[in-house]
Design an enzyme around this catalytic site. Sequence first.
Site, PDB file in Angstrom:
ATOM      1  N   CYS A 298       0.815  -1.235   0.000  1.00 37.22           N
ATOM      2  CA  CYS A 298       0.000   0.000   0.000  1.00 37.22           C
ATOM      3  C   CYS A 298       0.843   1.277   0.000  1.00 37.22           C
ATOM      4  O   CYS A 298       1.498   1.583  -0.973  1.00 37.22           O
ATOM      5  CB  CYS A 298      -0.932   0.022   1.204  1.00 37.22           C
ATOM      6  SG  CYS A 298      -2.259  -1.117   1.056  1.00 37.22           S
TER       7      CYS A 298
ATOM      8  N   ARG B 281     -12.982   4.747  -3.119  1.00 34.84           N
ATOM      9  CA  ARG B 281     -11.829   3.918  -2.794  1.00 34.84           C
ATOM     10  C   ARG B 281     -12.053   2.521  -3.347  1.00 34.84           C
ATOM     11  O   ARG B 281     -13.191   2.081  -3.514  1.00 34.84           O
ATOM     12  CB  ARG B 281     -11.642   3.835  -1.274  1.00 34.84           C
ATOM     13  CG  ARG B 281     -11.133   5.115  -0.644  1.00 34.84           C
ATOM     14  CD  ARG B 281     -11.012   4.962   0.858  1.00 34.84           C
ATOM     15  NE  ARG B 281      -9.842   4.182   1.254  1.00 34.84           N
ATOM     16  CZ  ARG B 281      -8.614   4.690   1.387  1.00 34.84           C
ATOM     17  NH1 ARG B 281      -8.413   5.966   1.140  1.00 34.84           N
ATOM     18  NH2 ARG B 281      -7.603   3.946   1.769  1.00 34.84           N
TER      19      ARG B 281
ATOM     20  N   HIS C  21      -3.401  -5.481   1.262  1.00 34.57           N
ATOM     21  CA  HIS C  21      -2.925  -4.757   2.427  1.00 34.57           C
ATOM     22  C   HIS C  21      -2.884  -5.616   3.681  1.00 34.57           C
ATOM     23  O   HIS C  21      -3.399  -6.710   3.746  1.00 34.57           O
ATOM     24  CB  HIS C  21      -3.693  -3.450   2.624  1.00 34.57           C
ATOM     25  CG  HIS C  21      -4.960  -3.559   3.403  1.00 34.57           C
ATOM     26  ND1 HIS C  21      -5.801  -2.509   3.546  1.00 34.57           N
ATOM     27  CD2 HIS C  21      -5.524  -4.575   4.072  1.00 34.57           C
ATOM     28  CE1 HIS C  21      -6.824  -2.877   4.266  1.00 34.57           C
ATOM     29  NE2 HIS C  21      -6.685  -4.113   4.609  1.00 34.57           N
TER      30      HIS C  21
END
Lengths: 249, 446
Positions: free
Chosen positions: A97, A134, A197
């Site tokens: 990330c 997102r 992530h």
Amino acid sequence: MKKYSLTIGWLYPELMSTYGDRGNIIVFKKRCEWRGIKTETIRLDAGFSVDDLKNCDLLFMGGAQDRQQQIVAKDLVKKRKALKQMIDNGTPGLYICGAYQFLGKYYREADGTVINGLGILDLYTENPGKGSSRLIGNVAAQVLNNGLIMGFENHGGRTYLGKNVKPLGKVIKGFGNNGKDQTEGAIYKNSFGSYFHGPMLPKNPEFADFLIKLALEKKYSSPINLSPLPDSLEIKARESIANRLGIDL
Amino acid sequence: MNSILILAGKLLSIISRFLNVGSGSTWPGHIALNLNKNFIKDLLKKSKIKIILIAGTNGKTTTGKLIKEILEKNGKKVFINQTGANLLNGIASSMLLRSSILCKINYDFAIFEIDENTLPLILKEISNPDFILILNLFRDQLDRYGEVNTIATKWKEVLSKLSPKTKLILNADDPQVAYLGLSRGVVSDTHRVWNRSYTSVFYFGLENKKRTNKNLQHASDSTYCPNCGSKLSYSMIFYSHLGVWGCPNCKNARPKLDEGDAPIYPLLGIYNRYNTIAAVLLSRQLNIEEKNIIAGLKSFKPAFGRQERINTSGKKVQIFLSKNPTSFNESLRTVSNLGAKNLLIVLNDRIPDGRDVSWIWDVDFEVYIKSFKNITVSGDRAYDMGLRIKYTQTIIHDSLFIIQEDLKKAIELTLEKTPKSEILYILPTYSAMLEVRKILTGKKIL
């Protein structure tokens, strides 16, 4: 059997560890120790010495909240030269990330502000602006020769790869780098960037072992075969997610 | 107009409960707000009710219930918005259902639990609540609520617009929460008074000096100065990032406490000490007599799933809702201190739990897991939790714990191995907690 050992460098554990990133360090450590490979984890927090960094055989850096990333950015710029040297020399590392974005050329924020990256990897990241959402959810990608990797992604920035890096995998479910070109992550020499992530490695033990093997071979300059571990639980965890995503392993 | 909305809303609620299509806790408010966007304001204009808003990541339900209990012991009529209904619709509904046809709410107090993101919206509707109590700010469901700093920034902005009528009650030990007060005014003789709006701020925290850790827990969030970004120094840490903090650079520091202890603590765990002290501080601000505060604390019964005890087929069960790294760590610590041997962990990834279960790797299982001898993991993400526990082991052995995805079977199995003299501790995420209760009590609550 020869006694092996690995020094794991954890970049910014205090600041860049928001989404369970610690899971990756735990997996490196345990999968080494279960095989009798000694490990030492060096925490490289803001202000760390470059000598400590250079002692590491395997690097990891995770993601963070915006505020933390600003503090890291200031510190990391001072270490750029040493880190670039190690990455160019093939020190294995996993960058998730925010860390992945940092290694690139720049990050353009939603309001247009451009934040310079370290420029070590040939890639850039852009946040398309306030109206866009997102990229969040479970994600799976096909890795070259290495089967399927599975995880969770949550990022606003869209990353685009240049010619000098290869994608880590092809997106099967989810968004990956930018939600458009089906690429996920990036490979440059022995460094791997990814949007999977937080705890990427627990459910991807093959990938974890691949990185451990790379680090050992680099350190000892000889081919190394890792002894197999009982991974039935890892396999079931993978199957359980694959079922939910409606994909075959 | 509002009378019709109230009547229709009440009817709708009865019908939906009768037809068992949900508890009817948010629909009436949703419709009322759609037809009259000033619905909440109108109702409040006609009522003399005092409003208490409670925000924070962990402890809202327990603290709300503590305050309600104390106020009721003082002869007040109090209601709380139903759990799960902490968005605008739910709050409008809870008011609607308690209003008379004449659009009056005949209660003395309303206590509203407020979702992190809803606080700014609520303050648009209820611009001058009597109290705003802010408990803490931890990382929780980053995919839904966003990042801790983003929330703190939004809160700071809306709190700056409060009228002098509102009293702010803040956790002094949580740097970002305390800073909501500290950033507001110039420190003067009466350091609690904000110089611009004269809104009073009161701080609670822990005075107890025995319970302190040397090191920060891994899942700590606010260890950097909310003002200048320097690393904070702590002379004491109570849990997570809560403690006696100070900034070596800009000299911001934990404010002086207005309340640091409670006469009694009805619930276990340091986190519940904070909830109790907060409730006591608020009660004292309302000039409630000490004996009524104590009586309220004594008669307090835990909210569902929050250390709630349930007896089932001759065995004892206690449920500790564990919904984010901090609450999970504190649950584990509390049950370990009780000498717990039997543990059932239930991890779900539905909307109320957060879809992302990455956070389980921020929980310090390594510290606590060895003390249990009967461990089962269950839930939608049972295998993820299983992996987390597997990776606490020095040597892999499969007998450490059992994975059973089917929750009913998991409960039966773990209960069977729990001796009658011991307690089975269940640590579930939110939706898992509702399921566990349904299985154990046969009743659905939401």
